[in-house]
Design a protein around this motif. Sequence first.
Motif, mmCIF file in Angstrom:
data_model
loop_
_atom_site.group_PDB
_atom_site.id
_atom_site.type_symbol
_atom_site.label_atom_id
_atom_site.label_comp_id
_atom_site.label_asym_id
_atom_site.label_seq_id
_atom_site.Cartn_x
_atom_site.Cartn_y
_atom_site.Cartn_z
ATOM 1 N N ARG A 171 0.851 -1.184 0.000
ATOM 2 C CA ARG A 171 0.000 0.000 0.000
ATOM 3 C C ARG A 171 0.895 1.245 0.000
ATOM 4 O O ARG A 171 1.984 1.224 0.595
ATOM 5 N N PRO A 172 0.471 2.336 -0.622
ATOM 6 C CA PRO A 172 1.329 3.528 -0.671
ATOM 7 C C PRO A 172 1.811 3.989 0.697
ATOM 8 O O PRO A 172 2.980 4.363 0.849
ATOM 9 N N ALA A 173 0.933 3.942 1.698
ATOM 10 C CA ALA A 173 1.334 4.412 3.024
ATOM 11 C C ALA A 173 2.378 3.510 3.670
ATOM 12 O O ALA A 173 3.055 3.914 4.620
ATOM 13 N N GLY A 174 2.531 2.286 3.174
ATOM 14 C CA GLY A 174 3.501 1.370 3.751
ATOM 15 C C GLY A 174 4.856 1.401 3.077
ATOM 16 O O GLY A 174 5.796 0.744 3.536
ATOM 17 N N ILE A 175 4.996 2.172 1.998
ATOM 18 C CA ILE A 175 6.256 2.189 1.247
ATOM 19 C C ILE A 175 7.435 2.695 2.090
ATOM 20 O O ILE A 175 8.530 2.114 2.014
ATOM 21 N N PRO A 176 7.319 3.752 2.929
ATOM 22 C CA PRO A 176 8.472 4.172 3.741
ATOM 23 C C PRO A 176 9.015 3.061 4.632
ATOM 24 O O PRO A 176 10.239 2.907 4.768
ATOM 25 N N ALA A 177 8.136 2.273 5.241
ATOM 26 C CA ALA A 177 8.597 1.179 6.084
ATOM 27 C C ALA A 177 9.318 0.121 5.253
ATOM 28 O O ALA A 177 10.338 -0.438 5.691
ATOM 29 N N LEU A 178 8.821 -0.151 4.063
ATOM 30 C CA LEU A 178 9.463 -1.134 3.200
ATOM 31 C C LEU A 178 10.826 -0.635 2.730
ATOM 32 O O LEU A 178 11.781 -1.412 2.628
ATOM 33 N N ALA A 179 10.913 0.662 2.450
ATOM 34 C CA ALA A 179 12.188 1.235 2.018
ATOM 35 C C ALA A 179 13.240 1.119 3.120
ATOM 36 O O ALA A 179 14.430 0.901 2.833
ATOM 37 N N LYS A 180 12.815 1.245 4.361
ATOM 38 C CA LYS A 180 13.747 1.096 5.479
ATOM 39 C C LYS A 180 14.339 -0.314 5.496
ATOM 40 O O LYS A 180 15.545 -0.502 5.681
ATOM 41 N N THR A 333 -0.323 3.717 9.946
ATOM 42 C CA THR A 333 0.859 3.055 10.506
ATOM 43 C C THR A 333 0.815 1.539 10.331
ATOM 44 O O THR A 333 1.847 0.874 10.439
ATOM 45 N N LEU A 334 -0.361 0.996 10.064
ATOM 46 C CA LEU A 334 -0.483 -0.445 9.841
ATOM 47 C C LEU A 334 -0.467 -0.812 8.354
ATOM 48 O O LEU A 334 -0.633 -1.978 8.015
ATOM 49 N N ALA A 335 -0.235 0.161 7.501
ATOM 50 C CA ALA A 335 -0.359 -0.068 6.064
ATOM 51 C C ALA A 335 0.640 -1.097 5.545
ATOM 52 O O ALA A 335 0.359 -1.821 4.578
ATOM 53 N N ALA A 336 1.821 -1.187 6.161
ATOM 54 C CA ALA A 336 2.836 -2.128 5.679
ATOM 55 C C ALA A 336 2.617 -3.545 6.185
ATOM 56 O O ALA A 336 3.257 -4.483 5.699
#
Length: 466
Positions: A171-180, A333-336
């Motif tokens: 999901r778009p909102a989860g992309i920052p966590a995935l990038a980390k 915050t749960l998007a990832a």
Amino acid sequence: MLDMQPLPGGQIFRSLEANMQARPRTDALLSALGPAYRAGLALIERFRAAPGIDFRPGTTVWDLRADGTVGWLRGNAAGYLRAPHVVLASGAMERPTPFPGWTLPGVMTAGAVQTLMKAGRLKPEGRIVLAGTGPLIFLLADQLRRLGVKPALIARTDRLGDKLAALKRVRPAGIPALAKGVGWLARLRLAGIPMRTGISGLQALGGEHLESVRLLAGGKNMDIPCDLLVVHDGIVPSTDLAHAAGLALEWKRDDASWRPRTARDGRARMAPCPSFTTGPCRIRITGDARRIGGADAAAAHGRHAARAILADLGRIARKQGGPDRTEAEVRRTLAARPFLDAAFPPGLAARLPDDATIVCRCEEITAGSLRVAIRNGAADMNLIRGLLRCGMGPCQGRSCATTLARLLAEAEPGRPMPPSPFRARPPLRPLPLGALAGMTGLDPALAQVESLDDKPEEIAGDDVHA
């Protein structure tokens, strides 16, 4: 606020205050733990500055009841208190992963290693193997790299196919966590740390302590000399306090774990069973104790639960209609989470242990002994506990209940999973007799003993201890 730890911060920001105050001696450690760890200081400072909070560190909760009654222990003093609202934020625990040799000295979980780093300021040495799955494996390996410790191998149970199948859940909102996570992985690759995926058959070998690790990778057995094996197979909600309070739990088949049933704001539901209390449930569950989501999701849901309590108290207006701001933040915050759950499925615990493997490490009971009891007619977790003492040790079943439930299901395919772990009774943590004798704030109603008919029936004609 009752906190078992000596300082605020939980697991993520454990000992942050002390480590910041000890600078410059702790500069290398703080740098290794990264900016996400240091960012917790602002939150802790806001908490310290908030007026009117009765903060009780070093306090253990050994009893919890749905009417808001809390049994506490601090040093050798114990007592009860009662509140109109109780927020349970007991966090998560690492998924128990019984495998051959997992009780050997030298085998630890990733969370335990992080605790020793943060609270003990210790740095592991020697030949280190990290095995399992989940983002915490990458985070810990990167922290060790920053400390100058190069693991001999990162052995992952997950595969590239898991990541490809999980892409549809991004999901778009989860992309920052995935990038980390991609950043951790890239730095580990650049550092030349060996990594294998799709491993299975993990074994810890040694006599008095760990000496080597055996695993199956790419169809071949590998034997690796090892001084420290760090295992991690994901985390699951810590449900012991919720279960003891008589709250409803549900089995998550895809995650092989229990979690509490709650409303969106964390309000817990009572289980349909005998209870020590009457009246409405006054407990809300928040953070990873409710649903695994990580530090940001825990903070967001804590704000959402707090807003719901303030509305119940009439301090703020209750939101009418659609979701409020805090609920939207929880969703963000749960998007990832859907991607992570699919990309890192349970691996070490995916298969049930063989008969020789210890399941209950407190009482040293093997999977074979449990299977014999089940074949002899013990079809209930509490009955097996009474017969074999499985779940009666210091961990009170936290390490063995899940595996035993799955062994029961293995014996009877299609059988529904137990609605909860072993029946819970206070004290949930060791309670010294001196503290019990001098208990304060004792409510006469709490002293009434309610007898529940839950003693196991003897299995006629079979002796499972033989």
